[in-house]
Design an enzyme around this catalytic site. Structure first.
Site, PDB file in Angstrom:
ATOM      1  N   ASP A  47       0.822  -1.215   0.000  1.00  0.00           N
ATOM      2  CA  ASP A  47       0.000   0.000   0.000  1.00  0.00           C
ATOM      3  C   ASP A  47       0.854   1.263   0.000  1.00  0.00           C
ATOM      4  O   ASP A  47       0.711   2.132   0.864  1.00  0.00           O
ATOM      5  CB  ASP A  47      -0.938   0.020   1.216  1.00  0.00           C
ATOM      6  CG  ASP A  47      -1.631  -1.302   1.443  1.00  0.00           C
ATOM      7  OD1 ASP A  47      -2.035  -1.931   0.452  1.00  0.00           O
ATOM      8  OD2 ASP A  47      -1.772  -1.712   2.609  1.00  0.00           O
ATOM      9  N   GLU A 222     -11.212   0.964  -2.266  1.00  0.00           N
ATOM     10  CA  GLU A 222     -10.627   1.351  -0.973  1.00  0.00           C
ATOM     11  C   GLU A 222      -9.365   2.157  -1.258  1.00  0.00           C
ATOM     12  O   GLU A 222      -9.234   2.749  -2.323  1.00  0.00           O
ATOM     13  CB  GLU A 222     -10.309   0.096  -0.145  1.00  0.00           C
ATOM     14  CG  GLU A 222      -9.424  -0.908  -0.878  1.00  0.00           C
ATOM     15  CD  GLU A 222      -9.243  -2.225  -0.139  1.00  0.00           C
ATOM     16  OE1 GLU A 222      -9.786  -2.366   0.969  1.00  0.00           O
ATOM     17  OE2 GLU A 222      -8.535  -3.103  -0.673  1.00  0.00           O
TER      18      GLU A 222
END
Length: 581
Positions: A47, A222
């Site tokens: 991420d 997301e």
């Protein structure tokens, strides 16, 4: 200032002062002809987010419950990166209502919890990092110098289920915070939010407003990254799931929507599964690039760099060879038009000749200064064996395991180690070892027994579910008295006596991959040697599994099963990594 804070600030400063990293012997993204190859980091920096400050680029990534956490990397060319600091070290905030519960690191290991999908930004002379804690809320820390010290984390918005947040400071002085939500905690997913935020970035000033519902077209959307360009507000997010998804762009003239949508990159005809979740980067020379991850299962989420270009105010990422407006990930490409950087990857080798741990190392939880000694004078690391936690099941329960990321798919890690049990610990059962840890683990461990010491090759499947460890191979190892303390001549009573230690042993894990994309698998053959030349394999190749939201890791641990006023030692002379031939 309280002692705890002194330790916190000092640890950050010393980490930042660690020696410069050397070129990797296992992975090199630099290709002749001013080109690079992906992944630019073949290791688990999950991420990722990146910000530019002048001519410098800074990256951070999810660290979950590994500490020091929020490792910060620096680059000048977007291809070569080195770790320059961490924003979290030996503490982590636990809200009062969770203290003493299973969400408290003081009570148990927190695999997969705490620091999810951070964002890093530079605003008004400060570096900011925001992250979502799926059980507690959205947090922020800041620093004047990216190398630290970083301030104590601030809870920006308390709520269960909020994740993947990113700040945006607007041209008019207003500020906003985008975020997503975790279905496992919130009971809903695939929706995105924006909340108004105080200009100082410390708290939201109003409720979060849902700005996008992706259930129909963008499931599992997301990982928000919030930008403004050409009068448009952009939320860039992954959708479709970690292993199979694509990169989405949302665009609006108002931060609260309504938002139009666009898919800027997908796997297409490439071999890169799930190319998404990352950062748009605009360089000082006017180019646009995109950094994202690819999930490689046991190896974690590795980092790719894609060329990008704006077309009709949408970012087309990768190579749009067919002209449909959605790019495919590139394998080899021309480097960014930036000053050439050194050939660097995050550190792997460690000779332990510094007074501080190398920046590549992380414990499995907020750590204690009682767990280790960086003995620079003797050029070795000594791990101490704290008491195992209550209801101990196997090594995955130990927060004092010291591990680093797997550096690439195919490599060999070799370490020189010895084990020194505490002779006064009568129950025996103290141990220390060399392990590869994930949802399953395997390793070579040394254990004190009634008969002396045993070396065991062990495997534990479903370790984080509490399964019992299995011994595959075992042999006795002779303990030999260490040199007598020179202080014996000064003692009148209670004369200090030497401990007994195993010989220095060489332990090795040779890791290789099979398959590609979502079919990739990883295996490790463990071996040992008494002389560092002739190695004996232990058991069959172990299939490595990823951890909870992270890739598997490699390293060391030491522990004792019950209370005693002193511990065993596990000494590590060095660990070296090489590529497989």
């Amino acid at each position: 200032m309280k002692l705890r804070n002194i330790i916190f600030l000092t640890a950050l400063t010393l980490t930042a002062a660690a020696p410069a990293q050397e070129p990797s012997k296992t992975w090199n993204p630099n290709v002749a002809g001013n080109k690079y190859r992906n992944p630019i980091m073949d290791a688990d920096y999950s991420d990722p987010d990146v910000c530019r400050v002048g001519n410098d680029y800074y990256m951070t990534s999810s660290s979950f419950a590994c500490f020091p956490g929020l490792q910060i990397l620096h680059s000048t060319d977007l291809v070569n990166w080195q770790i320059v600091g961490t924003a979290l070290t030996d503490d982590y905030p636990v809200l009062e209502k969770y203290r003493g519960t299973d969400l408290d690191w003081h009570r148990r290991s927190q695999h997969g919890n705490y620091v999810w999908a951070p964002s890093i930004r530079h605003h008004d002379g400060w570096f900011y990092i925001y992250w979502g804690d799926p059980d507690q809320g959205l947090f922020m820390t800041k620093a004047r110098d990216v190398r630290g010290p970083w301030e104590k984390p601030v809870l920006v918005k308390e709520a269960k289920g909020l994740i993947d947040c990113c700040p945006l400071w607007d041209d008019d002085g207003r500020a906003y915070l985008s975020h997503g939500c975790a279905g496992s905690r919130a009971g809903v997913k695939s929706v995105l939010f924006v909340a108004p935020m105080s200009p100082d970035g410390t708290h939201v000033t109003g409720p979060s407003r849902m700005v996008y519902d992706g259930h129909e077209d963008q499931p599992t959307i997301e990982g928000t990254k919030f930008y403004k360009r050409n009068g448009y507000y952009y939320i860039m997010s992954p959708a479709g799931g970690v292993k199979y998804g694509w990169q989405v762009e949302l665009r609006s003239k108002n931060p609260f929507g309504p938002y139009d949508e666009y898919v800027g990159m997908a796997q297409g005809k490439s071999k890169v599964n799930g190319p998404h979740q990352g950062a748009w980067v605009d360089t000082q020379n006017g180019e646009d690039w995109f950094i994202h991850f690819q999930d490689k299962h046991a190896y974690g989420r590795v980092i790719h760099l894609q060329p990008a270009r704006w077309v009709n105010d949408w970012l087309v990422i990768g190579n749009d060879a067919d002209g449909d407006g959605c790019g495919d990930p590139v394998s080899v490409w021309k480097k960014p038009n930036l000053p050439a950087g050194e050939n660097l990857q995050p550190s792997e080798d460690d000779d332990f000749n510094s007074t501080e741990l190398g920046p590549q190392w992380q414990f499995e939880g907020p750590f204690s200064q009682y767990w280790y000694f960086c003995d620079a004078k003797k050029s070795r690391l000594r791990l101490y064996g704290p008491q195992a936690p209550d209801n101990y099941r196997n090594v995955s329960d130990l927060q004092n395991a010291l591990l680093q990321k797997l550096p690439t798919e195919n490599f060999t890690a070799t370490a020189r180690v010895r084990f020194i049990p505490n002779p006064d610990f009568k129950p025996k059962g103290e141990e220390g070892g060399f392990v590869i840890m994930g949802l399953d683990y395997a390793g070579i461990k040394f254990v004190s027994t009634k008969d002396g010491c045993a070396m065991r090759y062990v495997v534990c499947k479903d370790a984080q579910k509490g399964a019992a460890e299995q011994t595959v191979a075992e042999q006795a190892v002779k303990l030999t008295a260490m040199p007598k303390p020179y202080t014996q001549k000064y003692a009148v009573d209670d004369i200090p006596q030497p401990r007994s230690a195993t010989p220095w042993m060489y332990v090795r894990a040779k890791v290789h991959s099979e398959g590609t994309g979502n079919a990739i698998r990883a295996f490790a053959q463990f071996a040992y040697s008494k002389d560092g030349k002739k190695f004996t394999d232990l058991g069959q190749p172990f299939e490595i599994k990823e951890g909870k939201w992270i890739g598997a890791k490699i390293g060391f641990y030491c522990m004792r099963p019950s209370t005693k006023n002193d511990s065993p030692f596990f000494d590590v002379d060095w660990i070296h990594f090489t590529g497989n031939k």
